[in-house]
Scaffold this active site. Structure first.
Site, short mmCIF file in Angstrom:
data_model
loop_
_atom_site.label_atom_id
_atom_site.label_comp_id
_atom_site.label_asym_id
_atom_site.label_seq_id
_atom_site.Cartn_x
_atom_site.Cartn_y
_atom_site.Cartn_z
CE1 TYR A 1 38.72 33.27 92.85
CE2 TYR A 1 38.28 35.56 92.25
CZ TYR A 1 39.15 34.49 92.35
OH TYR A 1 40.46 34.64 91.95
CB THR B 1 38.36 27.31 88.82
OG1 THR B 1 39.79 27.24 88.63
CG2 THR B 1 37.80 25.95 89.10
CG ASP B 2 38.44 33.92 89.06
OD1 ASP B 2 39.66 33.97 88.77
OD2 ASP B 2 37.76 34.94 89.26
CD1 TRP B 3 45.26 32.44 88.83
CD2 TRP B 3 43.47 31.99 87.57
NE1 TRP B 3 45.69 32.14 87.54
CE2 TRP B 3 44.63 31.87 86.76
CE3 TRP B 3 42.24 31.74 86.99
CZ2 TRP B 3 44.57 31.52 85.41
CZ3 TRP B 3 42.18 31.39 85.64
CH2 TRP B 3 43.33 31.29 84.88
NE ARG B 4 44.96 31.74 95.57
CZ ARG B 4 45.04 32.39 96.71
NH1 ARG B 4 45.18 31.72 97.84
NH2 ARG B 4 44.99 33.69 96.75
#
Ligand code: BGC
Length: 779
Positions: free
Chosen positions: A260, A291-294
């Site tokens: 993130y 990606t990591d989530w969002r």
């Protein structure tokens, strides 16, 4: 040259050639080509498939198929894949007419995280085994055990229809207050990278892909989605990147998940330096990156950087990708590359290869492994006058909330839906100990009332620590008279999306401390012993109370079979052989990163400057002579080991040096030892820590009197440090000291070898330069 379009060009030439050959052949070929005009994905025709995809289809591959089912912090579970694997974290979209099936992605590092009950039907359940937290498994220092656990984990993912596991996570444990430390392995990149590689090998041996995460420097949860980790090139290469370098090079995971945070001003998924220059060019990685989530802000920048897959994915992001190509902002060639890497990953999945999952993993076998993993990872920190092991049948006064309601796992995305768990109390009873029932009843009532007053919330964010039940003095006195020994648990839990507090979490509360003192005094007055159990996911303050008890066991958060494993160590059925993968400081302020955690400004830090540079964990304590409470690599046994006969194959290093030494069990109980090699390297142009872990090995179970020869080979990279000036790994000329130890501060053998002339070990890209000057710590 456009490989993807050119494929079509080749196909046309091929057609013309066939026309010339003859009408009949032409007809046959033409028919084949028309059949193949919607090619079906195979590992051999990825380029052809891409050539036949519409722009919208390409966008639907790079944008994940997840569906948010509410905000992360409210709901806990995100990206529900209804109808296939409910509760999985995400997916890659299918394109049926091209033969591309859906790919299911699910957490996490200690077990499968999916919904255990579906459609309210409790006749069929989908539980996962909750293994010990990763820091605990790292305390085993056992690469074979890690591989076994990885294999069991992989098999659960496989049976539940998950194609790619979102594990392992192994960011460096930079500071004790990181809420997510329990999910990670160690403060040392070598130990962490080797264990992660074994975990990946295990998972992937089942046909399930592994995802190494969070790439890179996700060292805190406070403002994790925005904070800029400002780190020198050297500290990045030698500490934070190194653990990934080892794991990726040794185990070739299918996927990498970026983090993130930003590193030196750029969000990690948007960093071309990280995802292309380092990962692909320097390290030769050929899997896909998600990606990591969002995470991050700009998905087009992410694709351009080489972060191929955007998770969990939103409909509107697909349109954004299409638009970016049309407007010329995103070169379609780059998008093609992203798609190619993802499709290549898909061709490896079990689902793609026709495997039909049966939702029936061998949970019984895995529970046994879970117990063994915990047993091998418990660390004996103190054992005066052979307090432990305790004879079976002893009567125990069992104190501490978490003796009855044991923390077995962290919070957050690594939380597992397990079918059952064994508390410390249950484990002791299962093992044949008698536990004082009146005391137990008091705890049961207290915990039940607290549960009603403060119902458990979802598993993300700040954890409410239940205040410790304070037993009345008379009850403690009664217990001291009626039992043989006191066992007291100290419990802490934390997890994703919040860091820990110094007061009342890292440090014990006043009430806890005074209760520990009372219990100890009262039991000691009766001539009875006291044992403390640390049921924690990370480092806590120990110096102020460690002199109180007669014995201390670090039992970590031990997974669903924890109580049984702990009882087996207490009874001596298992001889503890874990060693600490992190340093326990005397004071929090002794940790080099404490001055810069969680960054500035304090509430929502925009940046966190890693001023300690390479001096993370024991590298700082050893080099600056700061005495810790328990050092890195420390752990006792019920037996003793002798180290002898260190031999080096030569005294002058050229390409490598072989070495060996002998470990003998000189005590009276069978046991296993973790031997560690710390190398002291000469400081020439580069400042060096006094010593660094370069090898380790865990012996087999040695019977009393039994010996084992341990062999290591040191190669050039083992000698190397990173020279940022020239962007290369070098081994400087001079004297190298091999220290063989039972911990980072307990060296038993040493030998010297020389490097005559500086060795240029590896040249890499000049990247990730900090944008501001860092006042970095040096010796
Ligand atoms: C975590 C990841 C996890 C992902 C999907 C994120 O919040 O940081 O580690 O894999 O969620 O659940």
């Amino acid at each position: 040259m456009n490989r993807y379009k050119n494929y079509k060009g080749k196909k046309v030439c091929f057609l013309i050639a066939n026309i010339i050959i003859g009408t009949f052949l032409f007809a046959v070929r033409a028919q084949e080509v028309s059949k193949n005009s919607t090619p079906q994905l195979s590992e051999y025709n990825v380029i052809e498939v891409i050539a036949s995809m519409t722009l919208e289809e390409k966008a639907s591959i790079v944008i994940g198929g997840g569906r948010m089912v509410g905000e992360e912090f409210e709901n806990g579970m995100i990206g529900e894949m209804d109808g296939i694997v409910p509760g999985a974290a995400g997916s890659i979209n299918s394109i049926p007419h091209l033969g591309i099936p859906i790919t299911i992605l699910a957490d996490g590092p200690t077990g499968v995280r999916i919904h255990p009950i579906r459609n309210n039907d409790s006749t069929k359940t989908y539980y996962g085994t909750s293994f010990p937290v990763p820091t605990m498994m790292a305390s085993s220092w056992d690469v074979n055990l890690m591989q076994e656990v990885g294999t069991a984990l992989g098999s659960e993912f496989k049976h539940y229809g998950v194609d790619v596991a979102l594990a392992p996570a192994f960011n460096i444990i930079r500071n004790p207050l990181n809420g997510r430390n329990g999910e990670y392995y160690s403060e040392d990149p070598y130990l962490s990278g080797k264990l992660a590689a074994s975990m990946v090998h295990g998972i992937q041996s089942t046909g399930v892909g592994a995802t190494v995460k969070h790439f890179v420097a996700n060292n805190q949860e406070t403002n994790r989605r925005k904070v800029d980790a400002v780190i020198s090139e050297r500290a990045l290469r030698e500490i934070y990147l190194k653990t990934f370098r080892i794991a990726i090079k040794e185990s070739n995971p299918w996927a990498v998940m970026t983090a993130y945070n930003k590193v030196n001003g750029v969000y990690t998924p948007e960093s071309y330096d990280l995802n292309t220059k380092i990962l692909r060019e320097d390290w030769g990685y050929n899997g896909f990156v998600m990606t990591d989530w969002r995470a991050g802000k700009d998905i087009i920048a992410q694709l351009k950087a080489g972060n191929d897959l955007i998770e969990p994915g939103f409909e509107k992001q697909k349109a954004e990708v299409v638009e970016a190509v049309k407007s010329g902002e995103l070169d379609e060639e780059i998008l093609n590359q992203n798609v190619e890497r993802i499709l290549k990953g898909i061709t490896k999945t079990l689902r793609f290869n026709g495997y039909k999952n049966d939702d029936n993993p061998d949970l019984e076998a895995h529970a046994k492994l879970c117990k063994r993993a915990a047993e091998e990872s418990i660390v004996l920190l103190k054992n005066n006058t052979q307090t432990l092991p305790l004879q079976k049948g002893k009567k125990i006064a069992l104190f501490g909330n978490t003796s009855y309601d044991t923390f077995i796992n962290n919070n957050g995305s690594s939380d597992v839906s397990f079918a059952y768990n064994i508390s410390i109390y249950e484990g002791l009873v299962n093992s044949g100990f008698t536990v004082h029932q009146e005391l137990k009843a008091e705890y049961d009532t207290y915990i039940e009332n607290d549960r009603i007053a403060f119902p458990a919330k979802n598993s993300f964010g700040k954890v409410r620590l239940r205040p410790e039940f304070i037993a009345p003095k008379e009850l403690i006195e009664k217990c001291a008279l009626e039992t043989d020994v006191a066992i007291v648990s100290i419990g802490r839990n934390s997890g994703e999306a919040a860091d820990r507090e110094l007061e009342g979490d890292y440090k014990l509360t006043e009430a806890e401390l005074s209760q520990l003192k009372n219990i100890t005094n009262i039991f000691h007055q009766q001539g009875k012993k006291v044992i403390f159990l640390m049921n924690v996911g990370g480092v806590i303050e120990t110096a102020s109370w460690k002199d109180l008890p007669d014995a201390i066991l670090m039992v970590w958060q031990p997974g669903q079979e924890g109580g049984n494993a702990i009882a087996n160590v207490i009874s001596g059925k298992v001889n503890p052989s874990g060693k600490l993968p992190v340093t326990f400081p005397v004071k929090y302020e002794d940790v080099a990163s404490s001055k810069n955690f969680p960054g500035t400004p304090a509430r929502r830090p925009k940046q966190v400057i890693h001023e300690e540079g390479i001096y993370v964990g024991y590298r700082y304590f050893n080099s600056f002579n700061v005495k810790p409470s328990y050092e890195f690599g420390y752990g006792l046994s019920y037996t003793n080991f002798e180290y002898s006969a260190l031999k080096l194959s030569k005294s002058k290093f050229k390409d490598s040096i072989d070495l060996e030494f002998t470990i003998t069990n000189i005590g009276e109980k069978a046991g296993r030892e973790v031997a560690q090699l710390y190398l002291s390297t000469p400081s020439g142009k580069l400042d060096k820590p006094s010593e660094e872990l370069r090898k380790f090995a865990k012996t087999r179970l040695l019977q009393p009197g039994e010996k084992q020869i341990v062999k290591f080979t040191l190669n050039k990279m083992d000698l190397a440090s990173f020279d940022s000036q020239n962007s290369q790994w070098i081994a400087e000329s001079g004297e190298y000291k091999v220290n063989i130890g039972a911990s980072s501060m307990d060296f038993r053998l040493s030998e010297i070898f020389k490097v005559k002339k500086e060795i240029e070990v590896e040249k890499v890209n000049k990247v990730l330069e900090p944008l501001i000057e860092i006042e970095e710590l040096t010796r």
